[in-house]
Design a protein around this motif. Structure first.
Motif, PDB file in Angstrom:
ATOM      1  N   ARG A 103       1.170  -1.357   0.029  1.00 39.23           N
ATOM      2  CA  ARG A 103       0.010   0.174   0.112  1.00 39.23           C
ATOM      3  C   ARG A 103       0.632   1.302  -0.159  1.00 39.23           C
ATOM      4  O   ARG A 103       0.562   2.073  -0.059  1.00 39.23           O
ATOM      5  CB  ARG A 103      -0.771  -0.463   1.714  1.00 39.23           C
ATOM      6  CG  ARG A 103      -1.798  -1.000   0.926  1.00 39.23           C
ATOM      7  CD  ARG A 103      -2.805  -1.070   0.628  1.00 39.23           C
ATOM      8  NE  ARG A 103      -4.245  -2.166   0.381  1.00 39.23           N
ATOM      9  CZ  ARG A 103      -4.665  -1.829  -0.191  1.00 39.23           C
ATOM     10  NH1 ARG A 103      -4.790  -1.580  -1.647  1.00 39.23           N
ATOM     11  NH2 ARG A 103      -5.561  -3.413  -0.433  1.00 39.23           N
ATOM     12  N   ARG A 104       2.696   0.912  -0.380  1.00 39.49           N
ATOM     13  CA  ARG A 104       3.011   2.138   0.199  1.00 39.49           C
ATOM     14  C   ARG A 104       2.768   2.999  -1.617  1.00 39.49           C
ATOM     15  O   ARG A 104       2.925   4.496  -0.912  1.00 39.49           O
ATOM     16  CB  ARG A 104       4.619   1.588   0.338  1.00 39.49           C
ATOM     17  CG  ARG A 104       4.753   1.493   1.773  1.00 39.49           C
ATOM     18  CD  ARG A 104       5.855   1.083   2.226  1.00 39.49           C
ATOM     19  NE  ARG A 104       6.279   0.899   3.467  1.00 39.49           N
ATOM     20  CZ  ARG A 104       7.419   0.203   3.373  1.00 39.49           C
ATOM     21  NH1 ARG A 104       8.395   0.072   3.127  1.00 39.49           N
ATOM     22  NH2 ARG A 104       7.393  -0.698   5.185  1.00 39.49           N
ATOM     23  N   ALA A 105       2.589   2.908  -2.391  1.00 42.31           N
ATOM     24  CA  ALA A 105       2.217   3.339  -3.650  1.00 42.31           C
ATOM     25  C   ALA A 105       1.364   4.206  -2.927  1.00 42.31           C
ATOM     26  O   ALA A 105       0.839   5.502  -3.641  1.00 42.31           O
ATOM     27  CB  ALA A 105       2.160   2.560  -4.232  1.00 42.31           C
ATOM     28  N   ASP A 106      -0.066   4.072  -2.799  1.00 41.15           N
ATOM     29  CA  ASP A 106      -1.255   4.422  -3.058  1.00 41.15           C
ATOM     30  C   ASP A 106      -1.631   5.030  -1.764  1.00 41.15           C
ATOM     31  O   ASP A 106      -2.016   6.349  -1.492  1.00 41.15           O
ATOM     32  CB  ASP A 106      -2.150   3.300  -2.407  1.00 41.15           C
ATOM     33  CG  ASP A 106      -2.737   2.816  -3.286  1.00 41.15           C
ATOM     34  OD1 ASP A 106      -2.316   2.902  -4.865  1.00 41.15           O
ATOM     35  OD2 ASP A 106      -3.084   1.270  -2.983  1.00 41.15           O
ATOM     36  N   TRP A 107      -0.671   4.844  -0.044  1.00 38.82           N
ATOM     37  CA  TRP A 107      -1.065   5.447   1.294  1.00 38.82           C
ATOM     38  C   TRP A 107       0.181   6.621   1.266  1.00 38.82           C
ATOM     39  O   TRP A 107       1.267   6.430   1.227  1.00 38.82           O
ATOM     40  CB  TRP A 107      -1.342   4.777   1.639  1.00 38.82           C
ATOM     41  CG  TRP A 107      -2.402   3.749   2.045  1.00 38.82           C
ATOM     42  CD1 TRP A 107      -3.076   4.048   1.170  1.00 38.82           C
ATOM     43  CD2 TRP A 107      -2.991   3.392   2.964  1.00 38.82           C
ATOM     44  NE1 TRP A 107      -5.087   3.194   1.765  1.00 38.82           N
ATOM     45  CE2 TRP A 107      -4.460   2.589   2.234  1.00 38.82           C
ATOM     46  CE3 TRP A 107      -2.279   2.507   3.966  1.00 38.82           C
ATOM     47  CZ2 TRP A 107      -5.434   1.217   2.908  1.00 38.82           C
ATOM     48  CZ3 TRP A 107      -2.999   0.729   4.719  1.00 38.82           C
ATOM     49  CH2 TRP A 107      -3.981   0.886   3.686  1.00 38.82           C
ATOM     50  N   GLU A 108       0.028   7.378   2.336  1.00 35.82           N
ATOM     51  CA  GLU A 108       0.937   8.588   2.905  1.00 35.82           C
ATOM     52  C   GLU A 108       1.072   8.501   4.191  1.00 35.82           C
ATOM     53  O   GLU A 108      -0.112   9.290   4.344  1.00 35.82           O
ATOM     54  CB  GLU A 108       1.456   9.413   1.456  1.00 35.82           C
ATOM     55  CG  GLU A 108       2.486  10.259   2.549  1.00 35.82           C
ATOM     56  CD  GLU A 108       2.518  12.028   1.295  1.00 35.82           C
ATOM     57  OE1 GLU A 108       3.475  12.713   1.950  1.00 35.82           O
ATOM     58  OE2 GLU A 108       1.787  12.493   0.238  1.00 35.82           O
ATOM     59  N   TYR A 109       1.518   8.233   4.760  1.00 31.71           N
ATOM     60  CA  TYR A 109       1.935   9.034   6.653  1.00 31.71           C
ATOM     61  C   TYR A 109       1.967  10.294   6.651  1.00 31.71           C
ATOM     62  O   TYR A 109       2.843  11.044   6.288  1.00 31.71           O
ATOM     63  CB  TYR A 109       3.384   8.090   7.409  1.00 31.71           C
ATOM     64  CG  TYR A 109       2.945   8.645   8.114  1.00 31.71           C
ATOM     65  CD1 TYR A 109       1.591   8.152   9.344  1.00 31.71           C
ATOM     66  CD2 TYR A 109       3.416   9.247   9.109  1.00 31.71           C
ATOM     67  CE1 TYR A 109       1.810   8.580  10.833  1.00 31.71           C
ATOM     68  CE2 TYR A 109       3.751   9.442   9.998  1.00 31.71           C
ATOM     69  CZ  TYR A 109       2.534   9.426  11.435  1.00 31.71           C
ATOM     70  OH  TYR A 109       3.042   9.958  12.790  1.00 31.71           O
ATOM     71  N   MET A 110       1.089  10.696   6.934  1.00 32.16           N
ATOM     72  CA  MET A 110       1.221  12.564   7.622  1.00 32.16           C
ATOM     73  C   MET A 110       1.713  12.414   8.549  1.00 32.16           C
ATOM     74  O   MET A 110       0.450  12.693   9.978  1.00 32.16           O
ATOM     75  CB  MET A 110      -0.236  13.186   7.300  1.00 32.16           C
ATOM     76  CG  MET A 110       0.016  13.282   5.686  1.00 32.16           C
ATOM     77  SD  MET A 110      -1.037  14.656   4.283  1.00 32.16           S
ATOM     78  CE  MET A 110      -0.335  16.182   5.469  1.00 32.16           C
ATOM     79  N   PRO A 111       2.432  12.984   9.622  1.00 27.33           N
ATOM     80  CA  PRO A 111       2.355  13.429  10.903  1.00 27.33           C
ATOM     81  C   PRO A 111       1.024  14.086  11.385  1.00 27.33           C
ATOM     82  O   PRO A 111       1.166  15.223  10.058  1.00 27.33           O
ATOM     83  CB  PRO A 111       4.244  13.460  11.233  1.00 27.33           C
ATOM     84  CG  PRO A 111       4.932  13.819   9.591  1.00 27.33           C
ATOM     85  CD  PRO A 111       3.151  13.009   8.777  1.00 27.33           C
ATOM     86  N   LYS A 112       1.163  14.386  12.627  1.00 26.55           N
ATOM     87  CA  LYS A 112       0.512  14.997  13.609  1.00 26.55           C
ATOM     88  C   LYS A 112       0.138  16.609  12.561  1.00 26.55           C
ATOM     89  O   LYS A 112      -0.292  17.630  12.708  1.00 26.55           O
ATOM     90  CB  LYS A 112       0.515  15.403  14.732  1.00 26.55           C
ATOM     91  CG  LYS A 112      -0.732  16.108  15.384  1.00 26.55           C
ATOM     92  CD  LYS A 112      -0.863  15.419  16.691  1.00 26.55           C
ATOM     93  CE  LYS A 112      -2.267  16.379  17.241  1.00 26.55           C
ATOM     94  NZ  LYS A 112      -2.666  16.315  18.793  1.00 26.55           N
ATOM     95  N   GLU A 113       2.443  17.356  13.091  1.00 25.19           N
ATOM     96  CA  GLU A 113       2.245  18.288  12.821  1.00 25.19           C
ATOM     97  C   GLU A 113       2.798  18.773  10.718  1.00 25.19           C
ATOM     98  O   GLU A 113       2.382  19.983  10.497  1.00 25.19           O
ATOM     99  CB  GLU A 113       3.838  18.562  11.915  1.00 25.19           C
ATOM    100  CG  GLU A 113       4.869  17.919  14.231  1.00 25.19           C
ATOM    101  CD  GLU A 113       4.801  16.225  14.148  1.00 25.19           C
ATOM    102  OE1 GLU A 113       5.458  15.859  12.726  1.00 25.19           O
ATOM    103  OE2 GLU A 113       4.524  16.358  15.211  1.00 25.19           O
TER     104      GLU A 113
END
Length: 115
Positions: A103-113
């Motif tokens: 799923r790394r191509a579809d999703w991106e982790y966005m930190p709280k900041e």
């Protein structure tokens, strides 16, 4: 409580009396040695049982806990680690989520900041 011996012409009676009851055993002159000894054992056992079991020792709160602590002492922990052995965290919420490989191509982790 009293154990009395009553002697008659042809029999002897052992009589135990207390506030609530009376128990009696009779031994006749024609009874054999085995029956006489058996009756005597019953009388002795009965009278000894009337005293009841020995009293329990006075309970000391925490005594069993202290005995367990002596057998199984607490482990030595490094400084800053609380007694229960795990430093405080925010459970699963404190961990950074990991995105699965597929799923790394579809999703991106966005930190709280970055919101």
């Amino acid at each position: 409580m009293a154990l009395n011996l009553k002697v008659g012409k042809s029999a002897v009676t052992f009589e135990y009396t207390d506030d609530n009851m009376t128990a009696a055993w009779t031994v006749k002159a024609e009874d054999g040695q085995d029956k006489l000894l058996g009756t005597m054992r019953k009388v002795i056992a009965f009278v000894e049982d009337q005293d009841g079991p020995p009293a329990l020792s006075k309970r000391t709160p925490g005594a069993s806990l202290q005995a367990v602590r002596e057998v199984f002492p607490a482990p030595e922990l490094p400084p800053g680690v609380p007694a229960y052995g795990v430093p405080p965290t925010n459970g699963w919420a404190g961990a950074v989520p990991e995105i699965p490989e597929d799923r790394r191509a579809d999703w991106e982790y966005m930190p709280k900041e970055g919101e």
